[in-house]
Motif scaffolding. Structure first.
Motif, mmCIF file in Angstrom:
data_model
loop_
_atom_site.group_PDB
_atom_site.id
_atom_site.type_symbol
_atom_site.label_atom_id
_atom_site.label_comp_id
_atom_site.label_asym_id
_atom_site.label_seq_id
_atom_site.Cartn_x
_atom_site.Cartn_y
_atom_site.Cartn_z
ATOM 1 N N GLU A 145 31.087 27.590 26.855
ATOM 2 C CA GLU A 145 31.694 27.179 25.577
ATOM 3 C C GLU A 145 32.951 27.977 25.239
ATOM 4 N N ALA A 146 33.184 29.083 25.943
ATOM 5 C CA ALA A 146 34.356 29.926 25.674
ATOM 6 C C ALA A 146 35.442 29.789 26.741
ATOM 7 N N GLN A 147 35.186 28.987 27.768
ATOM 8 C CA GLN A 147 36.169 28.837 28.838
ATOM 9 C C GLN A 147 37.434 28.169 28.327
ATOM 10 N N GLY A 148 38.567 28.615 28.859
ATOM 11 C CA GLY A 148 39.862 28.062 28.463
ATOM 12 C C GLY A 148 40.382 28.603 27.149
ATOM 13 N N LYS A 149 39.773 29.660 26.631
ATOM 14 C CA LYS A 149 40.159 30.220 25.324
ATOM 15 C C LYS A 149 40.687 31.644 25.420
ATOM 16 N N GLY A 150 41.065 32.066 26.625
ATOM 17 C CA GLY A 150 41.672 33.382 26.787
ATOM 18 C C GLY A 150 40.709 34.522 27.039
ATOM 19 N N VAL A 151 39.432 34.242 27.176
ATOM 20 C CA VAL A 151 38.450 35.316 27.373
ATOM 21 C C VAL A 151 38.635 35.971 28.739
ATOM 22 N N ALA A 152 38.769 35.179 29.795
ATOM 23 C CA ALA A 152 38.967 35.749 31.134
ATOM 24 C C ALA A 152 40.274 36.530 31.201
ATOM 25 N N TYR A 153 41.313 36.013 30.586
ATOM 26 C CA TYR A 153 42.606 36.697 30.539
ATOM 27 C C TYR A 153 42.435 38.076 29.896
ATOM 28 N N ALA A 154 41.781 38.103 28.735
ATOM 29 C CA ALA A 154 41.573 39.367 28.018
ATOM 30 C C ALA A 154 40.718 40.324 28.842
ATOM 31 N N MET A 155 39.675 39.814 29.505
ATOM 32 C CA MET A 155 38.826 40.686 30.310
ATOM 33 C C MET A 155 39.600 41.247 31.502
ATOM 34 N N CYS A 156 40.424 40.432 32.133
ATOM 35 C CA CYS A 156 41.180 40.919 33.288
ATOM 36 C C CYS A 156 42.200 41.979 32.869
ATOM 37 N N GLU A 157 42.882 41.756 31.764
ATOM 38 C CA GLU A 157 43.823 42.777 31.287
ATOM 39 C C GLU A 157 43.074 44.068 30.944
ATOM 40 N N HIS A 158 41.946 43.936 30.259
ATOM 41 C CA HIS A 158 41.121 45.097 29.906
ATOM 42 C C HIS A 158 40.667 45.826 31.169
ATOM 43 N N SER A 159 40.245 45.068 32.173
ATOM 44 C CA SER A 159 39.745 45.682 33.405
ATOM 45 C C SER A 159 40.835 46.465 34.121
ATOM 46 N N GLN A 160 42.054 45.984 34.050
ATOM 47 C CA GLN A 160 43.156 46.711 34.698
ATOM 48 C C GLN A 160 43.411 48.048 33.996
ATOM 49 N N ARG A 161 43.371 48.043 32.676
ATOM 50 C CA ARG A 161 43.528 49.306 31.934
ATOM 51 C C ARG A 161 42.371 50.260 32.243
ATOM 52 N N GLU A 162 41.162 49.729 32.244
ATOM 53 C CA GLU A 162 39.988 50.544 32.561
ATOM 54 C C GLU A 162 40.098 51.119 33.966
ATOM 55 N N ALA A 163 40.542 50.302 34.893
ATOM 56 C CA ALA A 163 40.655 50.736 36.287
ATOM 57 C C ALA A 163 41.629 51.900 36.409
ATOM 58 N N VAL A 164 42.798 51.766 35.803
ATOM 59 C CA VAL A 164 43.790 52.847 35.852
ATOM 60 C C VAL A 164 43.213 54.104 35.203
ATOM 61 N N GLY A 165 42.544 53.941 34.087
ATOM 62 C CA GLY A 165 41.939 55.084 33.401
ATOM 63 C C GLY A 165 40.866 55.778 34.218
ATOM 64 N N ARG A 166 40.268 55.070 35.139
ATOM 65 C CA ARG A 166 39.224 55.634 36.000
ATOM 66 C C ARG A 166 39.780 56.102 37.349
ATOM 67 N N GLY A 167 41.097 56.033 37.494
ATOM 68 C CA GLY A 167 41.722 56.554 38.699
ATOM 69 C C GLY A 167 41.938 55.560 39.824
ATOM 70 N N PHE A 168 41.652 54.299 39.591
ATOM 71 C CA PHE A 168 41.907 53.295 40.631
ATOM 72 C C PHE A 168 43.398 52.991 40.702
ATOM 73 N N ARG A 169 43.890 52.738 41.892
ATOM 74 C CA ARG A 169 45.313 52.475 42.104
ATOM 75 C C ARG A 169 45.621 50.995 42.327
ATOM 76 N N ALA A 170 44.593 50.207 42.627
ATOM 77 C CA ALA A 170 44.784 48.779 42.889
ATOM 78 C C ALA A 170 43.478 48.047 42.610
ATOM 79 N N MET A 171 43.588 46.728 42.516
ATOM 80 C CA MET A 171 42.424 45.877 42.283
ATOM 81 C C MET A 171 42.435 44.778 43.332
ATOM 82 N N GLN A 172 41.259 44.513 43.889
ATOM 83 C CA GLN A 172 41.137 43.484 44.928
ATOM 84 C C GLN A 172 39.973 42.561 44.600
ATOM 85 N N PHE A 173 40.232 41.271 44.710
ATOM 86 C CA PHE A 173 39.183 40.264 44.591
ATOM 87 C C PHE A 173 38.916 39.767 46.006
ATOM 88 N N ASN A 174 37.708 39.930 46.493
ATOM 89 C CA ASN A 174 37.378 39.688 47.891
ATOM 90 C C ASN A 174 37.108 38.242 48.256
#
Length: 164
Positions: free
Chosen positions: A88-117
């Motif tokens: 019911e929330a698809q297409g409303k920017g939730v995935a976009y917001a989560m991906c942006e959040h995950s990138q900030r979290e990743a950098v904060g945790r010391g990750f240098r890159a993100m890979q989707f396998n």
């Protein structure tokens, strides 16, 4: 306004209600469609370094993602994430917001890159979004995903450097 926060155990029933139909459909995730709730909990909450939820203003969980090293040891500076949004929330920017959040979290945790396998090529909405967010298809895995409706389809490896 969408709120993104760390997963709490009390969120599990809501998270499972989002994960279960996505996994059972067999169209976007490699988890076995018959995965048990306990196995899903282990894979989504216990194994990753962190799990997050995206919540509506009233607190309803609209999506979830995990963050973990993509590889151990000398490859642990690259992270991997998985995202699922409630139908019911698809297409409303939730995935976009989560991906942006995950990138900030990743950098904060010391990750240098993100890979989707294993981005399923027929999941056009996800492929389009990841590209919009700066991810590049760095490889195509021919017929690497056994889609529940379409049979064997290609999957993409997608990558984004977070720290130059």
């Amino acid at each position: 306004m969408l709120t993104l926060r760390s997963f709490e155990q009390r969120d599990w029933p809501s998270v499972w209600s989002i994960l279960e139909p996505a996994f059972r459909a067999g169209e976007t995730y490699a988890f076995p469609p018959q995965i048990s709730e306990a196995e899903a909990h282990e894979a989504w909450v216990e194994v990753p370094a962190a799990t997050f939820v995206a919540c509506a203003p009233g607190g309803a969980v609209l999506g979830t993602y995990f963050l973990k090293p993509n590889q151990p040891g000398l490859g642990s500076h690259v992270c991997n994430c998985g995202y699922v949004v409630a139908p019911e929330a698809q297409g409303k920017g939730v995935a976009y917001a989560m991906c942006e959040h995950s990138q900030r979290e990743a950098v904060g945790r010391g990750f240098r890159a993100m890979q989707f396998n294993l981005v399923v090529s027929t999941n056009e909405r996800a492929v389009r979004l990841w590209k919009k967010l700066g991810f590049t298809v760095v490889g195509t895995l021919p017929r690497a995903f056994r889609h529940a409706r379409l049979g064997f389809v290609d999957a993409f490896v997608m990558y984004k450097e977070l720290i130059a």
